[in-house]
Design a protein around this motif. Sequence first.
Motif, PDB file in Angstrom:
ATOM      1  N   PRO A 155      72.950  16.860  52.172  1.00 37.89           N
ATOM      2  CA  PRO A 155      73.816  15.761  52.631  1.00 37.89           C
ATOM      3  C   PRO A 155      74.764  15.330  51.510  1.00 37.89           C
ATOM      4  N   TYR A 156      75.887  14.761  51.913  1.00 37.43           N
ATOM      5  CA  TYR A 156      76.764  14.166  50.919  1.00 37.43           C
ATOM      6  C   TYR A 156      76.045  13.016  50.233  1.00 37.43           C
ATOM      7  N   ARG A 157      76.424  12.759  49.001  1.00 33.07           N
ATOM      8  CA  ARG A 157      75.878  11.630  48.262  1.00 33.07           C
ATOM      9  C   ARG A 157      76.647  10.360  48.637  1.00 33.07           C
ATOM     10  N   ALA A 158      75.974   9.235  48.502  1.00 32.47           N
ATOM     11  CA  ALA A 158      76.576   7.967  48.900  1.00 32.47           C
ATOM     12  C   ALA A 158      77.857   7.675  48.122  1.00 32.47           C
ATOM     13  N   ASP A 159      77.887   8.014  46.823  1.00 36.54           N
ATOM     14  CA  ASP A 159      79.082   7.713  46.031  1.00 36.54           C
ATOM     15  C   ASP A 159      80.286   8.532  46.508  1.00 36.54           C
ATOM     16  N   PHE A 160      80.039   9.751  46.977  1.00 35.19           N
ATOM     17  CA  PHE A 160      81.125  10.576  47.507  1.00 35.19           C
ATOM     18  C   PHE A 160      81.664   9.970  48.802  1.00 35.19           C
ATOM     19  N   VAL A 161      80.764   9.585  49.695  1.00 35.03           N
ATOM     20  CA  VAL A 161      81.182   9.005  50.973  1.00 35.03           C
ATOM     21  C   VAL A 161      81.968   7.719  50.741  1.00 35.03           C
ATOM     22  N   GLN A 162      81.482   6.855  49.853  1.00 37.75           N
ATOM     23  CA  GLN A 162      82.162   5.584  49.598  1.00 37.75           C
ATOM     24  C   GLN A 162      83.525   5.800  48.958  1.00 37.75           C
ATOM     25  N   ALA A 163      83.630   6.768  48.053  1.00 39.87           N
ATOM     26  CA  ALA A 163      84.916   7.055  47.419  1.00 39.87           C
ATOM     27  C   ALA A 163      85.918   7.575  48.442  1.00 39.87           C
ATOM     28  N   MET A 164      85.460   8.420  49.355  1.00 36.38           N
ATOM     29  CA  MET A 164      86.331   8.954  50.396  1.00 36.38           C
ATOM     30  C   MET A 164      86.800   7.839  51.330  1.00 36.38           C
ATOM     31  N   LEU A 165      85.887   6.957  51.717  1.00 32.25           N
ATOM     32  CA  LEU A 165      86.252   5.857  52.618  1.00 32.25           C
ATOM     33  C   LEU A 165      87.260   4.910  51.961  1.00 32.25           C
ATOM     34  N   LEU A 178      82.338   8.549  61.937  1.00 34.04           N
ATOM     35  CA  LEU A 178      81.745   9.209  63.096  1.00 34.04           C
ATOM     36  C   LEU A 178      80.765  10.292  62.653  1.00 34.04           C
ATOM     37  N   LEU A 179      81.067  10.931  61.526  1.00 33.07           N
ATOM     38  CA  LEU A 179      80.178  11.963  60.982  1.00 33.07           C
ATOM     39  C   LEU A 179      79.006  11.354  60.229  1.00 33.07           C
ATOM     40  N   THR A 180      79.297  10.423  59.316  1.00 29.50           N
ATOM     41  CA  THR A 180      78.278   9.961  58.370  1.00 29.50           C
ATOM     42  C   THR A 180      77.477   8.758  58.845  1.00 29.50           C
ATOM     43  N   ALA A 261      89.637  14.406  49.639  1.00 28.94           N
ATOM     44  CA  ALA A 261      88.712  14.649  48.528  1.00 28.94           C
ATOM     45  C   ALA A 261      89.475  14.972  47.248  1.00 28.94           C
ATOM     46  N   LEU A 262      90.568  15.691  47.386  1.00 34.93           N
ATOM     47  CA  LEU A 262      91.396  16.020  46.229  1.00 34.93           C
ATOM     48  C   LEU A 262      91.990  14.754  45.620  1.00 34.93           C
ATOM     49  N   ARG A 263      92.463  13.844  46.476  1.00 33.87           N
ATOM     50  CA  ARG A 263      93.024  12.581  45.974  1.00 33.87           C
ATOM     51  C   ARG A 263      91.965  11.746  45.264  1.00 33.87           C
ATOM     52  N   CYS A 264      90.725  11.876  45.723  1.00 30.58           N
ATOM     53  CA  CYS A 264      89.625  11.121  45.101  1.00 30.58           C
ATOM     54  C   CYS A 264      89.124  11.773  43.816  1.00 30.58           C
ATOM     55  N   GLY A 265      89.639  12.954  43.491  1.00 30.26           N
ATOM     56  CA  GLY A 265      89.139  13.685  42.337  1.00 30.26           C
ATOM     57  C   GLY A 265      87.772  14.299  42.591  1.00 30.26           C
ATOM     58  N   MET A 266      87.452  14.541  43.864  1.00 29.92           N
ATOM     59  CA  MET A 266      86.132  15.073  44.223  1.00 29.92           C
ATOM     60  C   MET A 266      86.264  16.322  45.092  1.00 29.92           C
ATOM     61  N   ALA A 267      87.304  17.106  44.847  1.00 32.02           N
ATOM     62  CA  ALA A 267      87.550  18.276  45.680  1.00 32.02           C
ATOM     63  C   ALA A 267      86.371  19.244  45.674  1.00 32.02           C
ATOM     64  N   GLN A 268      85.694  19.361  44.527  1.00 31.18           N
ATOM     65  CA  GLN A 268      84.581  20.308  44.428  1.00 31.18           C
ATOM     66  C   GLN A 268      83.367  19.863  45.238  1.00 31.18           C
ATOM     67  N   GLU A 269      83.320  18.595  45.572  1.00 28.48           N
ATOM     68  CA  GLU A 269      82.158  18.078  46.305  1.00 28.48           C
ATOM     69  C   GLU A 269      82.339  18.123  47.818  1.00 28.48           C
TER      70      GLU A 269
END
Length: 325
Positions: A155-165, A178-180, A261-269
Amino acid sequence: MTQSIQAFTSDRLAQARALAGLTDEALRVRAITAARDKSAGDLWALTLAYLSSDTSAGVKLSVHTLRAYRKGVEVLVEHAGANAWNLLHPGRREPSLFVASLTASGLKPATVQARVAAAGALYRALRWAGATDADPFADVKRPKDRTKGVVKNPPYRADFVQAMLAEADVQEQVLLLLLTHAGLRIAEALAVEWEHVDLGRRRLLVAHGKGDKARIVPLSARLREALSALQDGRVAAPGSGGRLLSFRAYSTAYERLQRLALRCGMAQEFRGFHAGRKYAGTQLYAAVKDFTRVAGFLGHEQVDTTRRYVELPEDDLDDVVEGFR
């Protein structure tokens, strides 16, 4: 030259009717010709007609399933051409060698299994058309993946989901939630319409889940907030069909979240959509400790499927074991 089956390129039901409406002999001849010529396009059209008209899912098979089946048919036909297969009367050992060649090429077990499933569908279509009685993949052993899916794609980590939101626009927020939070499959999320949303009762109807099964899921406070914001800014466009999202293509949704994700600096995740659904399942299980309830939430028929979606913490049993006497 025999008229190509590929000419039937209208919608799937029309294609199915075009083939299924032929006389038994005409359909048999077309299928035999396609197999003899090893025409991947014609054999896929035959398989698509069979899947659309003579299976329980029918024309409602997902685009993703069809894409995987088509690729599998193409791979099998290519292999048959390179190894002088007679598709209608394959040698007894040839299917096993096909599976072995897929494994030797470095494909993951899940991909090999998908290719074999597509090959099986092709032969069911050929039998449906009366072209052969062969069922060469019925007893073929398929490689098993001993690594759990939740380990390979956790599963995605909470910090990734929050950063994306935090970085997302309102439509992307709704899709992510809707996904998470609602645990929807990507096809389910893209198909949601406003008539399926009941903000007052905090409920969402998944009208056409996998296997065309409907279910109702609760809406989290965060998702209701995003839906309200989306509703406030909505301009009903002609032909919009009442859909929540202005985009409906899988590829568009993927590209938007990938850029986010790229804008968040988390493209690899970023690992696609399914890790978001696993995030929802894992959060819910942590709260209720009941796989059966999580299975209902995610729309799984089998609880064993749900177990592959839930990541259990490493210390899950520590407190229980501590009290052993």
